[in-house]
Design a protein around this motif. Structure first.
Motif, PDB file in Angstrom:
ATOM      1  N   PHE A  82      35.284  34.397  -3.658  1.00  0.00           N
ATOM      2  CA  PHE A  82      35.529  34.871  -4.668  1.00  0.00           C
ATOM      3  C   PHE A  82      34.284  34.179  -5.534  1.00  0.00           C
ATOM      4  O   PHE A  82      33.755  33.127  -4.890  1.00  0.00           O
ATOM      5  N   ARG A  83      34.201  34.781  -6.817  1.00  0.00           N
ATOM      6  CA  ARG A  83      33.217  34.325  -7.551  1.00  0.00           C
ATOM      7  C   ARG A  83      33.667  34.479  -8.878  1.00  0.00           C
ATOM      8  O   ARG A  83      34.360  35.218  -9.484  1.00  0.00           O
ATOM      9  N   GLN A  84      33.023  33.458  -9.642  1.00  0.00           N
ATOM     10  CA  GLN A  84      33.258  33.310 -11.137  1.00  0.00           C
ATOM     11  C   GLN A  84      31.970  33.133 -11.825  1.00  0.00           C
ATOM     12  O   GLN A  84      31.533  31.905 -11.798  1.00  0.00           O
TER      13      GLN A  84
ATOM     14  N   ARG B  14      37.571  35.588 -12.432  1.00  0.00           N
ATOM     15  CA  ARG B  14      37.282  35.345 -11.012  1.00  0.00           C
ATOM     16  C   ARG B  14      37.430  36.770 -10.338  1.00  0.00           C
ATOM     17  O   ARG B  14      38.422  37.537 -10.747  1.00  0.00           O
TER      18      ARG B  14
ATOM     19  N   TRP C 268      42.162  26.607  -1.712  1.00  0.00           N
ATOM     20  CA  TRP C 268      40.679  26.809  -2.371  1.00  0.00           C
ATOM     21  C   TRP C 268      39.772  25.837  -2.190  1.00  0.00           C
ATOM     22  O   TRP C 268      40.106  24.442  -2.211  1.00  0.00           O
TER      23      TRP C 268
ATOM     24  N   SER D  26      33.616  30.564  -4.513  1.00  0.00           N
ATOM     25  CA  SER D  26      34.552  29.811  -3.736  1.00  0.00           C
ATOM     26  C   SER D  26      35.051  30.497  -2.637  1.00  0.00           C
ATOM     27  O   SER D  26      35.275  31.844  -2.682  1.00  0.00           O
TER      28      SER D  26
ATOM     29  N   TRP E  83      42.774  37.023  -6.069  1.00  0.00           N
ATOM     30  CA  TRP E  83      42.728  35.607  -5.808  1.00  0.00           C
ATOM     31  C   TRP E  83      44.031  35.139  -5.763  1.00  0.00           C
ATOM     32  O   TRP E  83      44.420  34.028  -5.339  1.00  0.00           O
TER      33      TRP E  83
END
Length: 123
Positions: free
Chosen positions: A37-39, A45, A113, A95, A107
């Motif tokens: 995942f990315r934010q 996210r 995580w 992440s 997510w």
């Protein structure tokens, strides 16, 4: 239960490549579906990619399809994200996450995580 540690982030020019790694500790890594995942700052996210326990099934967000590849090596307890043709809009904190069961793109469905690794793509 697994613990996750990401590495491989950095600064890269647009069009470049990076490979992220996520090392897991714990005896049952192969039991877990893994996701990336990315934010980005000020954004929610978002799902990037997921891979099932055996590594034979994957799913990608439309925004990265054809550019990113998720893979895993269960013997090394590691999942990877190969990122090619990077764009400035790929800039984010990436992440990895793990869950038991089928692949999911939300997510909320992931229980474990890592702390994340920063990817910055300059134009």
């Amino acid at each position: 239960q697994i613990q996750l540690v990401e590495s491989g982030g950095g600064l890269v020019q647009a069009g470049g490549s990076l490979r992220l790694s996520c090392a897991a500790s714990g005896r049952t890594f192969s039991n877990y579906t893994m996701g990336w995942f990315r934010q980005a700052p000020g954004k929610e996210r978002e799902f990037v990619a997921a891979i099932n326990w055996g590594g034979y099934s994957t799913v990608y967000a439309d925004s990265v399809k054809g550019r990113f590849t998720i893979s895993r090596d269960n013997a090394k307890n590691t999942v990877y994200l190969q990122m090619n043709s990077l764009k400035p809009e790929d800039t984010a904190l990436y992440s990895c996450a793990g869950r038991r069961g089928n692949m999911r793109s939300s997510w909320i469905d992931y229980n474990y995580w890592g702390q994340g690794t920063q990817v910055t793509v300059s134009s």
